[in-house]
Enzyme design. Structure first.
Site, PDB file in Angstrom:
ATOM      1  N   SER A  79      16.429-112.317 -38.458  1.00  0.00           N
ATOM      2  CA  SER A  79      15.432-113.074 -39.452  1.00  0.00           C
ATOM      3  C   SER A  79      16.342-114.289 -40.070  1.00  0.00           C
ATOM      4  CB  SER A  79      14.926-112.023 -40.820  1.00  0.00           C
ATOM      5  OG  SER A  79      16.010-111.559 -41.332  1.00  0.00           O
TER       6      SER A  79
ATOM      7  N   HIS B 182      18.317-115.284 -45.024  1.00  0.00           N
ATOM      8  CA  HIS B 182      16.966-116.099 -44.846  1.00  0.00           C
ATOM      9  C   HIS B 182      17.453-117.577 -45.321  1.00  0.00           C
ATOM     10  CE1 HIS B 182      14.409-112.592 -45.086  1.00  0.00           C
ATOM     11  NE2 HIS B 182      15.202-112.477 -44.160  1.00  0.00           N
TER      12      HIS B 182
END
Length: 380
Positions: A284, A335
């Site tokens: 991610s 992230h």
């Protein structure tokens, strides 16, 4: 027999359009309700907008209304192109002598009644130094029309070819390979370990873990982005990679796309391991890097992707960051690091047909400073 004569204002209008399109890389834009005026746009130019108005302005009130109308159109363009600041050059070709021009906050207005006077204007030459030598002054009437039309058509053809190279569909190779690699490693974790949700198996296969990174396991910054914790985690990330990766690989090309993916994934892992000591894994961070890359790419091609950026890319980024801050167990540091990394690596590698050398150099400088700072914080 009817004979059409090109008047003085029309000649000046065509000469100015020719210069700004062929020499300064401005492009015409359609403005609803505009009559006897031309709007040109270059979001990287010294003036984002150039408006050439040949309507007669005969008093102060009409001038103020003209500036008000120009401001309203600029606000629409600013919203459409996601621009924080926007300035305009308002060139007026038909103004009564007793009307004094004034500049608004973001609109510089000039009166042009003769081409020779414009090419001798010191302020204009400071902004557009090629104006005196490149502006057409030796042609009139039909010769001017033919010259302007041919040059603009050639410029349009060159631009269309360049844009086609960027946006045309291409064979996607890197994205499927990355997905396949994640799937293979996921299966191997069950064959040679106790499954993807077992913490010892995750550490064995290279999950991000601060104590091990600090004692020499720097390779985990890379390996962690190919590991996933459970089927749902894997499925969500691979679906996102398939959707975003194919599009960005088309825009950037295979080599740049791979560097952006790996670079943003590593930067996400580095920020994550610097700020907390939990075991973490997943693609991610790198996928957020692709979103950051789309932000940078979309900004430079916002005439084409402005609506997509507003309605899709930015909302997806904000929503996912909000989810990361709201629910526990999500490595939002990875992230954020990946998002920043994707933006910076795309800046450093350059966007086809748009990036300047100075932008690329600045991108690499910021990356080096950021990585050095995070390494210092991690290993001090």
């Amino acid at each position: 027999m009817n004979i059409n004569v090109v008047n003085r204002n029309d000649e000046m209008l065509m000469a100015l359009i020719h210069y700004f399109i062929t020499e300064e890389n401005y492009t015409p834009i359609v403005v609803k309700g505009a009559k006897d005026e031309v709007w040109l746009e270059n979001l990287d130019g010294p003036y984002r907008i150039i408006r050439i108005n040949s309507n007669h302005i005969h008093n102060k009130e009409q001038l103020e209304f003209d500036l008000f109308k120009t401001s309203n159109v600029m606000r629409q363009i600013k919203k459409k192109t996601l621009s924080l600041n926007m300035n305009a050059l308002n060139i007026l070709l038909n103004v009564s002598d007793d009307v004094s021009l004034k500049n608004n906050k973001n609109i510089a207005s000039i009166k042009v009644d003769e081409i020779d006077k414009l090419t001798e204007d010191k302020e204009m030459l400071e902004v557009f130094p090629n104006l005196a030598s490149k502006l057409i002054k030796d042609k009139a009437g039909l010769d001017l029309i033919v010259n302007v039309t041919n040059d603009i058509n050639q410029k349009t053809m060159r631009d269309n070819e360049a844009y086609a190279k960027v946006f045309e569909p291409k064979k996607i190779i890197v994205t499927p390979i990355l997905i396949l690699l994640c799937l293979v490693i996921f299966i191997l974790m069950y064959i040679f370990g106790n499954g993807s949700e077992d913490i010892y198996t995750l550490i064995k296969f290279g999950a991000n873990y601060q104590p091990l990174v600090k004692t020499g396991g720097v390779w985990r910054l890379v390996s962690a982005m190919f590991l996933h914790i459970g089927v749902i985690h894997l499925a969500c990330n691979m679906y996102s990679l398939w959707i975003i990766g194919r599009q960005l690989e088309t825009f950037l090309g295979k080599f740049k796309f791979l560097l952006v993916y790996l670079g943003s994934g590593i930067l996400g892992s580095l920020l994550s391991v610097t700020l907390h000591s939990s075991v973490s894994a997943g693609a991610s961070g790198a996928i957020f890097g692709l979103l950051g890359s789309l932000l940078y790419f979309g900004y430079h091609y916002r005439l084409y992707l402005g609506s997509v950026m507003r309605t899709q890319v930015i909302p997806v980024i904000l929503l996912n960051l909000l989810i990361g801050f709201t629910f526990s167990g999500i490595d939002n540091f990875a992230h954020i690091g990946g998002l920043i990394g994707g933006y910076l690596f795309t800046m450093a590698l350059g966007v086809p047909g748009k990036s300047k050398t100075s932008d690329k150099v600045n991108g690499w400088i910021v990356i080096v400073i950021l990585v050095a700072f995070l390494c210092y914080m991690l290993f001090r």
